[in-house]
Design a protein around this motif. Structure first.
Motif, PDB file in Angstrom:
ATOM      1  N   ALA A  44      10.838  -0.975   1.609  1.00  0.00           N
ATOM      2  CA  ALA A  44       9.746  -0.390   2.385  1.00  0.00           C
ATOM      3  C   ALA A  44       9.804   1.131   2.333  1.00  0.00           C
ATOM      4  O   ALA A  44       8.772   1.793   2.203  1.00  0.00           O
ATOM      5  N   ILE A  58       3.886   0.003   5.903  1.00  0.00           N
ATOM      6  CA  ILE A  58       4.267  -0.929   4.852  1.00  0.00           C
ATOM      7  C   ILE A  58       4.389  -2.311   5.473  1.00  0.00           C
ATOM      8  O   ILE A  58       4.992  -2.485   6.531  1.00  0.00           O
ATOM      9  N   TRP A 138      -0.048  -1.310   3.736  1.00  0.00           N
ATOM     10  CA  TRP A 138       0.177  -1.454   2.297  1.00  0.00           C
ATOM     11  C   TRP A 138       1.170  -2.584   2.074  1.00  0.00           C
ATOM     12  O   TRP A 138       2.192  -2.649   2.740  1.00  0.00           O
TER      13      TRP A 138
END
Length: 171
Positions: A44, A58, A138
């Motif tokens: 991450a 993340i 993301w």
């Protein structure tokens, strides 16, 4: 770090199975926003640094075994999963992290590139509520070199996830 436009044999850097899953879900716009990095973003922290976002933006896709049955937990990159809270959320007797072989067998992807959906097999999915604190998160696009942005609510919906609180609490 420089990012490149998503390019590959199918027009993107995403894993072909994941790219097909996005197309089936009507998420071609997400596929078009996939980013490919020259170096792996297996953690991450590496992904956040490469993207230039907060670590908590993340989305980690983690596989656990609950009474021997695989379950996917989606967690923000700044937090750790509390296995006891996962056990309670599932009503399971025992929960443990799956090994690399079980992750690949269940999802079809290697650790560090597991996306939140588009897996080889259908599993139960839990998403920690902490993901909802951002406008965009993301996640891996099936390889350690690719990520994609998505709104957290859409992520939860497309993953078929149950919203839970399974984040390790800090004192």
């Amino acid at each position: 770090m420089t990012t490149t436009a998503a390019t590959g044999a199918d027009g993107c850097g995403a894993h072909p199975r994941f790219a097909e899953a996005l197309r089936r879900l009507g998420l071609d716009d997400v596929l078009a926003r996939t980013r490919t990095f020259p170096q792996a973003t297996r953690t991450a922290a590496e992904a956040a640094a490469a993207i230039g976002c907060e670590l908590s933006q993340i989305c980690k896709s983690l596989i656990f075994a609950a009474d021997g049955v695989p379950v996917l937990v989606l967690m923000d990159g700044a937090s750790r999963v509390d296995v006891e809270r996962v056990r309670e959320a599932l009503g399971a007797g025992k929960v443990s992290r799956a090994d690399a072989g079980a992750v690949r067998e269940t999802t079809g992807y290697a650790i560090g590139g597991v996306p939140p959906f588009g897996h080889r097999t259908r599993t139960r999915v839990l998403a920690d509520r902490s993901l909802l604190t951002h406008d965009t998160v993301w996640a891996a696009a099936g390889t350690p070199h690719t990520v994609f942005p998505i709104e957290p609510e859409a992520l939860v919906a497309h993953a078929g996830a149950d919203l839970v609180d399974v984040r390790e609490q800090t004192a």
